[in-house]
Scaffold this motif. Structure first.
Motif, PDB file in Angstrom:
ATOM      1  N   THR A 132     -44.864  -1.428 -56.899  1.00 17.20           N
ATOM      2  CA  THR A 132     -46.244  -1.319 -57.409  1.00 17.20           C
ATOM      3  C   THR A 132     -47.252  -1.294 -56.276  1.00 17.20           C
ATOM      4  O   THR A 132     -48.330  -0.754 -56.386  1.00 17.20           O
ATOM      5  N   CYS A 133     -46.878  -1.900 -55.191  1.00 14.50           N
ATOM      6  CA  CYS A 133     -47.868  -2.179 -54.164  1.00 14.50           C
ATOM      7  C   CYS A 133     -47.275  -1.844 -52.804  1.00 14.50           C
ATOM      8  O   CYS A 133     -47.094  -2.714 -51.958  1.00 14.50           O
ATOM      9  N   ARG A 134     -46.965  -0.560 -52.630  1.00 15.26           N
ATOM     10  CA  ARG A 134     -46.198  -0.104 -51.480  1.00 15.26           C
ATOM     11  C   ARG A 134     -46.862  -0.371 -50.140  1.00 15.26           C
ATOM     12  O   ARG A 134     -46.178  -0.559 -49.121  1.00 15.26           O
ATOM     13  N   GLU A 135     -48.190  -0.365 -50.114  1.00 16.24           N
ATOM     14  CA  GLU A 135     -48.861  -0.478 -48.814  1.00 16.24           C
ATOM     15  C   GLU A 135     -48.835  -1.880 -48.223  1.00 16.24           C
ATOM     16  O   GLU A 135     -49.106  -2.056 -47.054  1.00 16.24           O
ATOM     17  N   LYS A 136     -48.646  -2.869 -49.076  1.00 20.71           N
ATOM     18  CA  LYS A 136     -48.763  -4.243 -48.619  1.00 20.71           C
ATOM     19  C   LYS A 136     -47.391  -4.810 -48.337  1.00 20.71           C
ATOM     20  O   LYS A 136     -46.408  -4.420 -48.969  1.00 20.71           O
ATOM     21  N   ARG A 137     -47.321  -5.781 -47.446  1.00 20.51           N
ATOM     22  CA  ARG A 137     -46.100  -6.572 -47.312  1.00 20.51           C
ATOM     23  C   ARG A 137     -46.123  -7.607 -48.438  1.00 20.51           C
ATOM     24  O   ARG A 137     -47.105  -8.335 -48.589  1.00 20.51           O
ATOM     25  N   VAL A 138     -45.030  -7.692 -49.183  1.00 24.33           N
ATOM     26  CA  VAL A 138     -44.932  -8.701 -50.226  1.00 24.33           C
ATOM     27  C   VAL A 138     -44.379  -9.981 -49.607  1.00 24.33           C
ATOM     28  O   VAL A 138     -43.257  -9.992 -49.069  1.00 24.33           O
ATOM     29  N   GLY A 139     -45.157 -11.046 -49.671  1.00 22.25           N
ATOM     30  CA  GLY A 139     -44.771 -12.320 -49.065  1.00 22.25           C
ATOM     31  C   GLY A 139     -44.462 -13.378 -50.102  1.00 22.25           C
ATOM     32  O   GLY A 139     -44.976 -13.340 -51.218  1.00 22.25           O
ATOM     33  N   VAL A 140     -43.622 -14.340 -49.723  1.00 26.65           N
ATOM     34  CA  VAL A 140     -43.288 -15.464 -50.614  1.00 26.65           C
ATOM     35  C   VAL A 140     -43.297 -16.745 -49.788  1.00 26.65           C
ATOM     36  O   VAL A 140     -42.806 -16.760 -48.653  1.00 26.65           O
ATOM     37  N   GLU A 141     -43.878 -17.802 -50.344  1.00 28.99           N
ATOM     38  CA  GLU A 141     -43.827 -19.096 -49.670  1.00 28.99           C
ATOM     39  C   GLU A 141     -42.630 -19.878 -50.192  1.00 28.99           C
ATOM     40  O   GLU A 141     -42.412 -19.953 -51.411  1.00 28.99           O
ATOM     41  N   VAL A 142     -41.858 -20.466 -49.279  1.00 28.41           N
ATOM     42  CA  VAL A 142     -40.686 -21.244 -49.688  1.00 28.41           C
ATOM     43  C   VAL A 142     -40.672 -22.580 -48.945  1.00 28.41           C
ATOM     44  O   VAL A 142     -41.363 -22.749 -47.940  1.00 28.41           O
ATOM     45  N   GLU A 143     -39.848 -23.502 -49.448  1.00 33.62           N
ATOM     46  CA  GLU A 143     -39.780 -24.827 -48.835  1.00 33.62           C
ATOM     47  C   GLU A 143     -38.388 -25.163 -48.301  1.00 33.62           C
ATOM     48  O   GLU A 143     -38.187 -26.226 -47.706  1.00 33.62           O
ATOM     49  N   THR A 144     -37.425 -24.261 -48.550  1.00 36.26           N
ATOM     50  CA  THR A 144     -36.067 -24.540 -48.077  1.00 36.26           C
ATOM     51  C   THR A 144     -35.424 -23.275 -47.509  1.00 36.26           C
ATOM     52  O   THR A 144     -35.860 -22.153 -47.814  1.00 36.26           O
ATOM     53  N   ILE A 145     -34.385 -23.474 -46.705  1.00 44.03           N
ATOM     54  CA  ILE A 145     -33.642 -22.333 -46.148  1.00 44.03           C
ATOM     55  C   ILE A 145     -32.999 -21.537 -47.271  1.00 44.03           C
ATOM     56  O   ILE A 145     -33.000 -20.302 -47.262  1.00 44.03           O
ATOM     57  N   GLU A 146     -32.486 -22.242 -48.251  1.00 41.93           N
ATOM     58  CA  GLU A 146     -31.806 -21.557 -49.358  1.00 41.93           C
ATOM     59  C   GLU A 146     -32.749 -20.587 -50.051  1.00 41.93           C
ATOM     60  O   GLU A 146     -32.400 -19.428 -50.303  1.00 41.93           O
ATOM     61  N   ASP A 147     -33.952 -21.085 -50.381  1.00 40.57           N
ATOM     62  CA  ASP A 147     -34.924 -20.221 -51.048  1.00 40.57           C
ATOM     63  C   ASP A 147     -35.299 -19.044 -50.142  1.00 40.57           C
ATOM     64  O   ASP A 147     -35.491 -17.921 -50.613  1.00 40.57           O
ATOM     65  N   ALA A 148     -35.397 -19.319 -48.867  1.00 42.82           N
ATOM     66  CA  ALA A 148     -35.742 -18.252 -47.929  1.00 42.82           C
ATOM     67  C   ALA A 148     -34.690 -17.158 -47.951  1.00 42.82           C
ATOM     68  O   ALA A 148     -35.009 -15.958 -48.009  1.00 42.82           O
ATOM     69  N   LEU A 149     -33.456 -17.548 -47.927  1.00 42.29           N
ATOM     70  CA  LEU A 149     -32.380 -16.550 -47.941  1.00 42.29           C
ATOM     71  C   LEU A 149     -32.392 -15.769 -49.248  1.00 42.29           C
ATOM     72  O   LEU A 149     -32.213 -14.546 -49.277  1.00 42.29           O
ATOM     73  N   LEU A 150     -32.642 -16.486 -50.327  1.00 42.79           N
ATOM     74  CA  LEU A 150     -32.709 -15.851 -51.647  1.00 42.79           C
ATOM     75  C   LEU A 150     -33.767 -14.738 -51.674  1.00 42.79           C
ATOM     76  O   LEU A 150     -33.492 -13.602 -52.072  1.00 42.79           O
ATOM     77  N   VAL A 151     -34.963 -15.066 -51.259  1.00 44.00           N
ATOM     78  CA  VAL A 151     -36.030 -14.060 -51.348  1.00 44.00           C
ATOM     79  C   VAL A 151     -35.873 -12.988 -50.269  1.00 44.00           C
ATOM     80  O   VAL A 151     -36.251 -11.834 -50.477  1.00 44.00           O
ATOM     81  N   ALA A 152     -35.318 -13.350 -49.143  1.00 47.67           N
ATOM     82  CA  ALA A 152     -35.079 -12.334 -48.103  1.00 47.67           C
ATOM     83  C   ALA A 152     -34.092 -11.294 -48.626  1.00 47.67           C
ATOM     84  O   ALA A 152     -34.293 -10.080 -48.454  1.00 47.67           O
TER      85      ALA A 152
END
Lengths: 286, 286, 286, 286, 286, 286
Positions: F191-211
């Protein structure tokens, strides 16, 4: 009849337009590290244009920190490739001002150029008929739109509701229709002696009714030109001094035909929309 | 993806629009002596319309003293003769609000309807390409224009200069041209890691140059569709993750052709101008 | 012909008036520690008053946190000791609003009451002559002053320079005097068909000159009443449909005499200054 | 003690005043086609005047596009027929500014002149008594009114509620009357050590009560001058350092009598209303 | 002595804060397509906090379209994990309001909590000494800062320059130093009888000089506490009714020591900066 | 990368700051009768300072009637006792401007100096990591805070919610948690090709999930530095081009440690609060 060469927007309004586009700084200029370099920006026409908005664009450039070197006043007719605005300043100043200035110039010059074309077309058909523009400009753009109309050689019709009397069907909803209105007209004219009391109608019959009741001004809404010509003749017979206006569907294509009906006023919204004028902006480093 | 049903104009901005049209009172209503009578105003479509501005028109009516009875949210597609807004109040209240409300509805619904048509046309040609609109709306109308664009199903491209990086020829005037820019690109990307660094180009050669230099995003300006299709293929070979946009001349007539080139984004100004939607307003006494 | 019962000041303007008087809090209430106690404030006339400003005072009270219990609309004639506004709230709310509200009521009711007296006096002398007020109100108080004038039963003369045509000696400084103006008049009327073209004059001779040149409206400045009566007769003979106004020195003392001259309009500044109405405000704890 | 010669109104406030009177352009100047001609405007007194508002009128003229040639500072006493302000510009600029400037000058000079007369009268009766003015100026005109008061040689009494402590009967409604207040006074003084704690009273008895309770300042409301003289003597015996003020009914006619009672302060609203100063404005073409 | 529970920011100021953070819409909520879902937002303390800004945060939430369910008034002391504000609305409304509300709460509660701690510390050392805060808050935050100070139990010292008399060295630069000032003091006190005339000094000698010259109020700048105690004693001997203040370096660490010197006022800037209070905001879908 | 030397506050905002502190006039200067005397004001550092706000302070001085003699641009590093701003004017002008100017300089220079220190510390640990600042500045101070951050050598992180995509736990409340979000991510990116889609996480696991789900950008909230270093390595293995940011607890003390983890961005609020810079202002009579 052109506006004096001062900005029709106050410094606050100019600042608001800049802030809307550049709330803090031009990020691109900033990360390229080119902001402090001196340069020149030049604005030129790309087609026949009644130029408008130069005084406002100049204030944009000045508020952004640039210095004006050249300016042609709003209301001037220009052929293509004519430079009409030039300023010098840092890359920061020029980039901050650029698009805000172009946008002001393109929209207002578009309106001025379309207005001018309609004024010329109307005049050729009937030199006594005046083109006047409605209040239906984009919400919030009244000052710019009115300046552009003047730059194109016309005047606005009504500025707002507080200063003129024009009765619409929507008023007659509260007067038991046009018949009820006719009974109010004499009182209304007495209450408000300085103004011409106008009524909008959609048929010849209604026009004759309100003319006989003493209206000073009749506006015909969306009457086909042939009917309108007949109406003008009929109404003038019963009310020789009345002011007659045509409204609804008055565009560049139709304005000459309507002017030829003999009305005094051609009320139009058409100049307000349509493609903005195409204006080129170039920058060079100094 | 429609805006929430709240006004995109603050109460001060609404008050300003009313004041512009009715600085003090409706003189016509006043001298007819009908101001205290209760009535109802009804707004209806006259053609297929993606309706917009109802939340703002409602605030206009409320600030003028009327009470809302019915409202359909901005972003709804409506066939002709559909009533989408209704309010009751005194003749004073209704006449004060009438034209300001109609104007808001007609201009924003016009933009929403044109945007919607382009979104549909683009999607049929290439479901992955998004229509996004430029900052070239009428000066001073950004909030309304962006709401209308969203109501039509698209998103704005850039909101302003402070939040995105897009290098134009006008920046390159200060970097010794595109060649100089290429040397800055790596640093620029490093300085501003969160943003995609974009560059506008006019040829395939320039596109390849900046793609190889690491640009995250390329915007093609006024490239004919056939050339653009070739460019998209060529650039994607050297930079598979790059975001590609077409700008300049993207209208309802051309959007499908440009979408078919495989670009990610179709950047357009076209929805902002053109005829306002035609909306009927009727009043009755109660 | 009274204004509708809504505030003529926007919420921002009301907030500004409160802020001017109470930038932060009422220090006296604060250090007495009484702010949280509930109470009632009551406003009453102290003499015959055409009350005005109640809708604005109500907004002041509401913005300060009070709740309205009773309100008589602007434009109502009241004898002494009549309660016309009542609200309840904490001592903090009532003390914050008190003087701002009283001030609004006293100044606008003073204007309304003086206007009303002049309207009555003029009508007794000549039921066809209308009292209209000039633009010479205290700078920055136009909305309140115009509402007060309407509340007193009159209308404002001109709202500003953009909507009416009235030629003063100061314009004639640029037309080679009145003689030069006379040559412009036909063109001016043609350019601006919807408006009555008016001219201010100081002698009968000048009045006849501009009447014969086609002026739609003549304003006599500071002509003694006896001379004015003669002028009215003379001008009406050459221009039966012309609108005639008397200006300069029109006060409560002179308005009947000037009305009796047969002019259509009595243009006056007198209601704007003079002692504010005397209004009593009392508070009780609840 | 005169205000420094800079405008007490910000550029936005000046722009607002101009916009109120000339929302778009002077229609009369426009249709006469005289707007581009150069001219001079000259403002002169017509009677003894403490001139005020020249700095603000100058900003009006400058914002309209004129250039200042001559300006006498606010606070200067001038005999009749003295030129104190002169500017040159196009007819467009001068006509746009004319009435706004005159209005500013006439209202503020009226206040300054009346203030000055009261200051002189008070000083002759008691050189230690100071004239101070209330917050009861026309709503929305505080900055201009305070500047005019200073120009006339006086100071404002309280600027607003947040900075001074003055207990009214309306506060005592929440303290179980004056008796209850007396019990609060010591705490109030302690809470707010920097300020003088003042109380308004209507009788000698109440004055003695609050003086004994430690009030730093007493304001007598509408006490006849003879009673007031007795009260001053009585209160000074129990509280020699107390500040005493007379309020209510202090006008040019009564100020000397009240000054002679020995109070420290004469609190008055009288300068705010009354006839504006009469100022002549003439234009010539250049 | 807490402010009444109404917002110290006007609706326009609230709208400005929201617009600053969310000029158009929350892009994240929009592209996730979750905007229309209903939810609840809950704000809770994370440590001991004198809560402040709840009335302003509530207006933020309401302007964004949420409905308030729970609110604890500014000025209330709360332990950790106490819920003090709760609202329901769409995800669009809650996300638009979230960070603006948190920011208002954290900064103002930080100031209120630090103020409160200083008030408690001062009171324990000297119950008669009052903590008052300077005008040195972050530019543009005066209303919020003053509300926070009151919420913490103190009062502001001076609101601005127009309402109090405090002579600094920077004034004495124009009076030929303190010696010259001493000669002006009697006149100054006479000119301005209602106000306490204050002088800031840096030594005991200067304090005695101005006390003998009749100053009503002395502010000691950066005098070490031991010296200050001696100065207080010395000055009170020559001027028993004088108001004495300590300024410069008054922080939570030093306030008790300075209070113990016997001054009346402890003038401090310290509460304005320091870490904002830590406040948790959680959302749940409904 | 410093801002161009123009004020980041508009003339209206400058006027507002002055008006807040000096609503009418400096009473002290007025009653001392020294207002008309000419003088000079000089501002100098008292410690190592990255100076900021000089362009804004200059506008304050000019609006108060002073003339600038010397100005060092914002963003310049200065040792103690360096004069960086000097102006001349009447005592009235200088006293009106003094504290407003000092306050602007001290708060913004404090932020600039703290920002600079963090930028230096981060760079020493990891020359590729950029310090960027949050939106958590004092409400209403965004323009000043962002200018100060730039003057200190950093950039702001997000300007507001409308231009960037950053998913917080508070968004996931409406997506059935992070698991639900992961299913939305592909669509959101489309939907929003021009922007980088970012996510805030609190753990390594969540980071890997969203990455793995395709996030362009991950922000780690309050992860201890040791864990963060591991997370950076782990995430970069699955998503080499991802942008990684550390937020929460990034201060001058911790920034080097966090920079050393290898993240791209260090997101901090710390520069916004803390003691304002200490700046000396002296006046002399001329």
């Amino acid at each position: 009849m052109h506006a004096a060469p001062i900005s029709c927007l106050s410094d606050v309004e100019i600042a608001h337009l800049i802030h809307e586009d550049v709330p803090y700084f031009d990020l691109t200029t900033t990360i390229l590290g080119i902001g402090a370099q001196p340069g020149r920006i030049t604005f030129a026409t790309r087609h026949d244009t009644v130029i408008c908005g130069t005084e406002e664009a100049a204030r944009v450039l000045e508020q952004c920190g640039a210095r004006m070197d050249h300016l042609i006043a709003s209301g001037t007719f220009l052929p293509p490739r004519e430079v009409f605005l030039e300023a010098t300043g840092t890359a920061h100043a020029l980039h901050r001002a650029w698009k805000v200035a172009v946008n002001l110039l393109e929209y207002t010059s578009g309106i001025a150029t379309r207005t001018h074309a309609m004024v010329v077309a109307a005049r050729q058909a009937n030199s006594a008929a005046a083109v006047v523009t409605t209040r239906k400009m984009f919400p919030g753009t009244r000052a710019l739109a009115i300046k552009a109309v003047q730059s194109g050689g016309a005047l606005p019709h009504r500025l707002g509701l507080s200063e003129t009397v024009l009765v619409f069907a929507q008023h007659c909803a509260f007067t038991a229709g046009l018949t009820g209105l006719v009974q109010h007209l004499a009182t209304a004219r007495q209450t408000c002696r300085e103004k011409r009391v106008g009524v909008e109608v959609e048929t010849i019959e209604d026009a004759l009714l309100v003319a006989q009741a003493g209206a000073d001004h009749i506006q015909f809404d969306k009457l086909p030109a042939a009917e309108l010509a007949a109406a003008v003749t009929a109404v003038r017979q019963v009310a020789p001094h009345i002011v007659l206006a045509a409204a609804g569907g008055i565009t560049l294509d139709t304005v000459a035909t309507y002017a030829a009906t003999g009305v005094d006023l051609l009320v139009t919204t058409a100049p307000y929309f349509g493609k903005p004028a195409d204006i080129g902006a170039t920058m060079i480093a100094l």
